[in-house]
Design an enzyme around this catalytic site. Structure first.
Site, PDB file in Angstrom:
ATOM      1  N   SER A 215       0.853  -1.200   0.000  1.00 20.58           N
ATOM      2  CA  SER A 215       0.000   0.000   0.000  1.00 20.58           C
ATOM      3  C   SER A 215       0.886   1.246   0.000  1.00 20.58           C
ATOM      4  CB  SER A 215      -0.923  -0.016   1.218  1.00 20.58           C
ATOM      5  OG  SER A 215      -1.902   0.981   1.097  1.00 20.58           O
ATOM      6  N   ASN A 216       0.345   2.378   0.395  1.00 22.71           N
ATOM      7  CA  ASN A 216       1.134   3.626   0.440  1.00 22.71           C
ATOM      8  C   ASN A 216       0.651   4.489   1.606  1.00 22.71           C
ATOM      9  OD1 ASN A 216      -1.123   5.339  -0.543  1.00 22.71           O
ATOM     10  ND2 ASN A 216      -0.878   4.062  -2.375  1.00 22.71           N
ATOM     11  N   TYR A 217       1.263   5.658   1.762  1.00 22.13           N
ATOM     12  CA  TYR A 217       1.008   6.493   2.944  1.00 22.13           C
ATOM     13  C   TYR A 217      -0.258   7.362   2.841  1.00 22.13           C
ATOM     14  CZ  TYR A 217       5.771   5.472   4.497  1.00 22.13           C
ATOM     15  OH  TYR A 217       6.905   4.855   4.921  1.00 22.13           O
ATOM     16  N   ALA A 282      -4.793   7.441  -4.134  1.00 18.50           N
ATOM     17  CA  ALA A 282      -3.425   7.014  -4.445  1.00 18.50           C
ATOM     18  C   ALA A 282      -3.512   5.523  -4.738  1.00 18.50           C
ATOM     19  CB  ALA A 282      -2.516   7.296  -3.268  1.00 18.50           C
TER      20      ALA A 282
END
Ligand code: CTP
Length: 409
Positions: A215-217, A282
């Protein structure tokens, strides 16, 4: 009222004692309320009572009381930006004169000057009847009305002086009703009113095995702020959210998803019947080709993960959109990525893209502010300063409103 930001300006008239009740009514209906109190107003109603019912500090002077207080000197500008409407009740002869002359000698006057165009200003004059009818007061009222303020005449009845006549401020319930009507009318002025808006927000998660993911932030804050701003304009908003820890904005329909495939499937359902699609998520560009069923064991010294490309949700919408639909995206880039943002605008067939670089302190993922540069398909570039994500969302929607008007939508 839900989600609306209301500023109430209180001046020095006896009717000021009724305003805590108005604040209560507004808060009960889901509005956020901030109070700007003039010095004379503070002689009629206590700051403590107003701060208690509004759950906010009370705004008085533009300047901090003491140098060491550390009050943000720019709050008189950010409050004007924040407000969806300004109510001045009771409005005294003195404040009517100050506002009509354009003076900026206290917080209320400064907010009045910095309010954004199109936001309703409701003024409730309340004073002695003779004073209200005096040529000077009537001239100031006419000036303010000509500027677009709504002046609500005082009612007749018993006055504080013991006299009977015109001059009484309407009851808090009547002020609330007038405000609701004004906000409803202002909402209808936005080209986004009653438009169907679909927004993707937050990160997506791609399963590696039963307990791990890529995943991402992304926190989803930007997409949620856009949803809030669109709902406030009376749009019918669907927010397709990846896994985030944020409350659903008032009046917004939320669809929770986890993976890109789920987000894509949820979004595709709206492709043909939305007016505006905003890709603020995102999205994970790749996913593990073959997620492991259970929990992977650490038996191997090295493992390789094969990733396959995910569908581009926004580009999918861009490919099939009709002339009456708008597509808006974000381009998350390094600081020098403006050209790459332009390329995404063209390749994904977008009407507008927000170039968004990231430093994880002032802009980009998981912070409360953002620095955007808006690039329209007409070539118009608007560089925005560092803004809260709510303020950045407002600017983005204002740019989209211009696009709607330009395209006759
Ligand atoms: N986007 C999308 N689906 C994807 C990837 C991106 O809908 N699979 C959308 C994002 O929501 C954003 C825009 O496309 O509005 C651009 O996303 P960004 O991550 O900046 O760029 P990518 O297209 O993914 O390209 P790259 O990662 O190579 O910069």
């Amino acid at each position: 009222m839900r989600g609306k930001n209301i500023i109430i300006g209180i001046c020095g008239g006896i009717a000021a004692y009724k305003i805590p009740q108005l604040v209560r009514l507004l808060k009960k209906r889901g509005a956020s309320v901030r109070v700007a109190l003039t010095d004379a107003g503070a002689r009629f109603v206590s700051e403590l009572a107003l701060a208690t019912v509004s759950e906010e500090p009370i705004y008085r002077s533009i300047f901090p009381q003491t140098e060491s207080e550390g009050v943000d000197f720019t709050s008189h500008i950010s409050l004007g930006e924040w407000a969806d409407a300004l109510v001045i009740a009771p409005a005294t002869a003195n404040t009517l004169a100050r506002l009509s002359a354009g003076l900026c000698d206290d917080m209320l006057a400064a907010i009045f000057l910095t309010l954004r165009p199109g936001k309703p200003v409701l003024i409730f004059p309340a004073m002695d009847g003779q004073m209200f009818l005096s040529p000077s007061v009537q001239r100031n009222i006419a000036t303010l009305a000509a500027q677009g303020c709504s002046i609500i005449n005082p009612e007749s009845g018993e006055l504080a002086s013991g006299l009977c006549g015109i001059g009484r401020m309407p009851a808090p319930e009547a002020i609330l009703l007038a405000l609701e009507e004004a906000l409803h009318e202002a909402d209808k002025c936005s080209p986004l009113y009653s438009k169907r808006v679909v927004i993707t927000a937050g990160p997506t998660r791609e399963k590696i095995d039963g307990v791990r993911f890529i995943s991402n932030y992304s926190s989803g804050k930007m997409g949620f702020a856009i949803a809030r701003a669109a709902a406030k304009r009376g749009s019918i908003v669907t927010l397709i959210a990846g896994p985030v820890h944020l409350p659903t904005p008032p009046g917004v329909e939320r669809v929770d998803v986890e993976s890109t495939a789920e987000m894509n499937a949820a979004a595709e359902k709206f492709f043909s019947n939305c007016d505006l699609f905003i890709g603020a998520a995102a999205v994970s560009d790749y996913r593990p080709a073959a997620p492991y069923e259970g929990k992977m064991k650490k038996d191997e010294e090295h493992i390789e993960l094969t990733l396959v490309k995910n569908p581009d949700i926004l580009a999918g919408f861009g490919r099939q959109k009709s002339a009456s639909q708008l597509a808006v995206g974000f381009a998350l880039e390094t600081r020098t990525g403006l050209e790459s943002a332009r390329k995404k605008l063209t390749e994904k067939n977008l009407d507008l893209i927000a170039f968004n670089f990231f430093d994880r302190k002032t802009c980009g993922f998981d912070v409360d502010t953002n620095i955007l540069t808006l690039i329209g398909s007409d070539g118009i570039v608007t560089e925005l300063p560092q803004l809260t994500k709510d303020a950045a969302a407002e600017k983005l929607l204002e740019a989209i409103e211009h696009l709607c008007l330009k395209n006759g939508l």
